[in-house]
Structure formats: structure tokens, C-alpha cells
Design a protein around this motif. Structure first.
Motif, mmCIF file in Angstrom:
data_model
loop_
_atom_site.group_PDB
_atom_site.id
_atom_site.type_symbol
_atom_site.label_atom_id
_atom_site.label_comp_id
_atom_site.label_asym_id
_atom_site.label_seq_id
_atom_site.Cartn_x
_atom_site.Cartn_y
_atom_site.Cartn_z
ATOM 1 N N ASP A 1 -6.205 -1.039 7.940
ATOM 2 C CA ASP A 1 -7.392 -1.901 7.832
ATOM 3 C C ASP A 1 -7.028 -3.383 7.731
ATOM 4 O OD1 ASP A 1 -9.168 0.285 7.885
ATOM 5 O OD2 ASP A 1 -8.893 0.616 5.744
ATOM 6 N N PRO B 1 -7.459 -7.006 9.085
ATOM 7 C CA PRO B 1 -8.445 -7.703 9.916
ATOM 8 C C PRO B 1 -7.845 -8.172 11.235
ATOM 9 C CG PRO B 1 -8.555 -8.469 7.643
ATOM 10 C CD PRO B 1 -7.336 -7.604 7.741
ATOM 11 N N GLU C 1 0.831 -1.201 0.000
ATOM 12 C CA GLU C 1 0.000 0.000 0.000
ATOM 13 C C GLU C 1 0.870 1.257 0.000
ATOM 14 O OE1 GLU C 1 -3.409 2.469 0.158
ATOM 15 O OE2 GLU C 1 -3.044 0.419 -0.504
ATOM 16 N N SER D 1 -4.696 -1.019 12.573
ATOM 17 C CA SER D 1 -5.854 -0.129 12.624
ATOM 18 C C SER D 1 -5.832 0.862 11.465
ATOM 19 C CB SER D 1 -5.860 0.623 13.956
ATOM 20 O OG SER D 1 -6.905 1.569 13.999
ATOM 21 N N TYR D 2 -4.684 1.434 11.184
ATOM 22 C CA TYR D 2 -4.573 2.449 10.139
ATOM 23 C C TYR D 2 -4.730 1.841 8.745
ATOM 24 C CZ TYR D 2 -2.766 6.415 7.475
ATOM 25 O OH TYR D 2 -2.626 7.455 6.585
#
Length: 387
Positions: free
Chosen positions: A364, A366, A18, A361-362
Motif C-alpha cells: 500500500d 502511494p 512492516e 501494490s502489496y
């Protein structure tokens, strides 16, 4: 778990993919770059050239590295630029490095035909020591023989980005997709071709305390020498945009090591060993603003003197050049030393876990995938350590 899983951290790979996707590609107008320095009072030159980028990085690569996202270039464009750069070099160099955006021997990045044409450009450029940089998993006997056939140098060197010799750190902090056994196999191939093996070792590894990173660097270099590596190059990491270390740094979850960390690692070696431990990239060599976000440092009142002393060590690696750095008592050295001793010497799994949770958390990730990975990391940490 299979061997691929033990090499690849799926959480870091997903995050790095990402980050890579959002990273700005290198500008095409900078097809090549030349850096000149002095080593043993002789000319040292590094020529960098553009490629589409490191193939490992494109899959979701190393957490501290942004070398890998180049732009589309043709072989003709690269060769024309390199020809001009090589023709402008001094006639006789002590050391010459020719390196792409990622790995010289990776045919996904530098096709065999292009690599041989680059080597042919060097036939008229004599040097004592010639280097290429590449990942350990790209080395084959055929590629080494091609290099021997084309390049005119007294000694040929293969420089490998090792970073650290602990598999757990390679997988879970650096995302190297490599194991220590890969290094041993690569060194055997290099020596089998009568070439020299060089290993790059890093300080300032993400997720680890500075003290832990220093201890890993010391142990890694000792381990590499025991495995037959001819010499090591110590690299303190900078914070570069488009990396995970930059994401952590922006949130005050990472900082560069001090320049004193370089001295601390060097202090662990005998006079004989020090002649085989070089240093590099303790300075920010980039002229463009924004290429580096943060660099290894010392306090403003002493940093230029420390950098100058490090320059002297780089020029003449050894005990004599290290002595003034060991004796230096100014600036923030004493304060840095006190703070260092308060840090954990080993890997603090709970600190690593906390940062992974923030990342999950940032980005995404799971919760089930995160917990599976953290459980695997906890189990393997207990079994993967230095003797």
C-alpha cells in the motif's frame, strides 16, 4: 536531496518496518549459541548472544537480514550464559568471534557497561585473533580502546558488514543506510587503533541478476583492498523468514545464488589476494527447521563434494585450495555458466522498477511516493557506478 535521503530509501524502509513488525522474535531460551570450525587447521569459534536486536533493523533494515529481532533480556542473564560458554572453550583458540544479534559496538543494542563486562569475561581466554562484528557507523576510538584494554589476544579485528561498495545498491537493493565513504572512515579508525579491518561482502543481492551480483562482489573486494581493508569475507545469502528476500522468493522473484557463484568471485583474484579473501555461510549452519528457507546450492549429485571443497578453501584460503574448485567439471556447473552469461552484467533498472511496483501494490505505497522514488533512483543510477 539531503545526505540522509541519499542514504535511506523511504519505500524500502517502510516495507522493511512492516516486515519487521510481523517477524517472530527469536525465542528467549536460545540466549547463546556456539559454532566451532577449523581455520588453518586451528580451532575457530563463534559465540553468539541474544540482544533486543539490531537498531537499524528495528527502523526498517536490510532486505536480506533477520538477525535484528531479539527479545528482552537482562545483562545478568546474558553474562551468566556467556560465562558458561566461555569457560567451556578450549584453552587456546586460533580465532574467536563474540557477536550479538546485530552490532557489538552499538550502545543502543549492547550498552557500554555490558560490553565491557563481556570483554572482561574473555581475559582468561587467550586467542591469537579476536573479532567483533559491528556496523561501520558504530565505531569510535573510545570503544576500540576499551576493547584493546580488556581483551587478551595477539590481534584484534573489527568485522564490518559492507555487502557492496556501490552506494546505489546499498540504498535501493539492500537498504543498508550506509555509504561507501563510511567504510573508509571506519577503516581509518580501526587502523588508528592498531587493529585489523575486515569487510563482509555479499553475493545474491535482491533485485539484481546473479551475474550482476557476482560482478559487484568482485569489484567491491578489489575496491576494499585498494582502500586499505586487510581482508574480506565472502557471504552468499540464504533466504531467511521475515525478510524482503523471503517475500520475493515466495513469489519466485528471487533465488539464492549458486555455490558456483562463490567460485566465480574467487577466480578473479591473484594468489596473493586470495589469502586475504575468506568465505563463510556457504552452508546452512542452523539445525532448527524453518530457520532458513533456501540456501546456495548445486545439483544433488555434486553438492556434497562442492561443499567439501569449499570447506577446504575456508580452512586454507588461497590458490592451492581454489584449484580443485576451478577444475571441477561435474554437476550443473557448465549449465549454470551458460545461464549466467545470458543475464545482464549491470543493473537492470526496468527489472528493479517492476519489482518495486509489485511491492508498492502489496504494501500500500502511494503511487505518488513510488513515482518520486523511482525517478530519484533512475537519476542517481546514472551517476553512481564503479570507475
Amino acid at each position: 536531496m539531503n545526505d540522509d535521503y541519499s542514504r535511506v530509501n523511504p519505500i524500502l524502509r517502510r516495507i522493511m518496518a512492516e516486515i519487521y513488525r510481523k517477524r517472530t522474535p527469536l525465542p528467549k531460551e536460545n540466549l547463546t549459541n556456539v559454532r566451532m570450525e577449523r581455520v588453518r587447521d586451528q580451532a575457530f569459534c563463534e559465540i553468539w548472544f541474544m540482544t533486543p536486536g539490531c537498531s537499524h533493523d528495528a527502523l526498517g533494515g536490510c532486505t536480506m537480514c533477520n538477525y535484528g529481532k531479539g527479545c528482552a533480556v537482562t545483562a545478568t542473564e546474558v553474562l551468566n550464559e556467556l560465562r558458561l560458554r566461555i569457560e567451556a572453550l578450549p584453552h587456546r583458540l586460533q580465532e574467536l568471534i563474540v557477536t550479538p544479534t546485530g552490532s557489538m559496538l552499538d550502545e543502543r543494542e549492547v550498552p557500554a557497561a555490558l560490553r565491557e563486562q563481556i570483554f572482561q569475561l574473555l581475559r582468561r581466554q587467550g586467542c591469537r585473533d579476536f573479532f567483533v562484528e559491528t556496523r561501520a557507523d558504530t565505531i569510535t576510538p573510545e570503544k576500540l580502546e576499551s576493547m584493546k584494554h580488556h581483551v587478551r589476544a595477539e590481534r584484534l579485528h573489527i568485522e564490518i558488514g559492507v555487502e557492496c561498495c556501490q552506494d546505489w545498491v546499498l540504498r535501493n537493493c539492500i537498504n543498508k543506510n550506509m555509504k561507501y565513504t563510511d567504510i573508509g572512515a571506519a577503516v581509518d579508525l580501526i587502523h588508528g587503533a592498531q587493529m585489523y579491518a575486515c569487510a563482509n561482502v555479499g553475493i545474491g543481492i535482491p533485485f539484481l541478476s546473479e551475474r550482476c551480483s557476482i560482478e559487484l562482489a568482485k569489484r567491491s573486494i578489489h575496491q576494499l583492498f585498494a582502500a586499505g581493508v586487510d581482508y574480506a569475507v565472502l557471504f552468499p545469502y540464504h533466504v531467511k523468514p521475515g525478510t524482503l528476500s523471503a517475500w520475493l522468493w515466495e513469489r519466485q522473484l528471487y533465488q539464492c545464488c549458486s555455490l558456483w557463484a562463490v567460485v566465480e568471485v574467487l577466480s578473479d583474484f591473484t594468489a596473493e589476494e586470495l589469502e586475504r579473501v575468506q568465505i563463510s555461510w556457504y552452508r546452512n549452519y542452523y539445525e532448527q527447521e524453518g530457520k532458513v528457507l533456501a540456501s546456495p546450492a548445486a545439483t544433488p549429485d555434486c553438492i556434497e563434494e562442492v561443499l567439501s571443497l569449499l570447506d577446504q578453501y575456508k580452512n586454507y584460503p588461497g590458490a592451492a585450495s581454489l584449484a580443485p574448485l576451478l577444475a571441477f567439471s561435474g554437476g550443473d556447473r557448465a549449465e549454470w555458466r551458460r545461464a549466467l552469461l545470458s543475464q545482464p552484467e549491470g543493473i537492470d533498472f526496468y527489472e528493479v522498477r517492476e519489482k518495486y511496483c509489485l511491492l508498492a501494490s502489496y504494501f500500500d505505497i502511494p503511487a505518488s511516493a513510488l513515482e518520486t522514488e523511482l525517478n530519484y533512483m533512475r537519476r542517481t543510477l546514472e551517476s553512481d557506478c564503479f570507475d
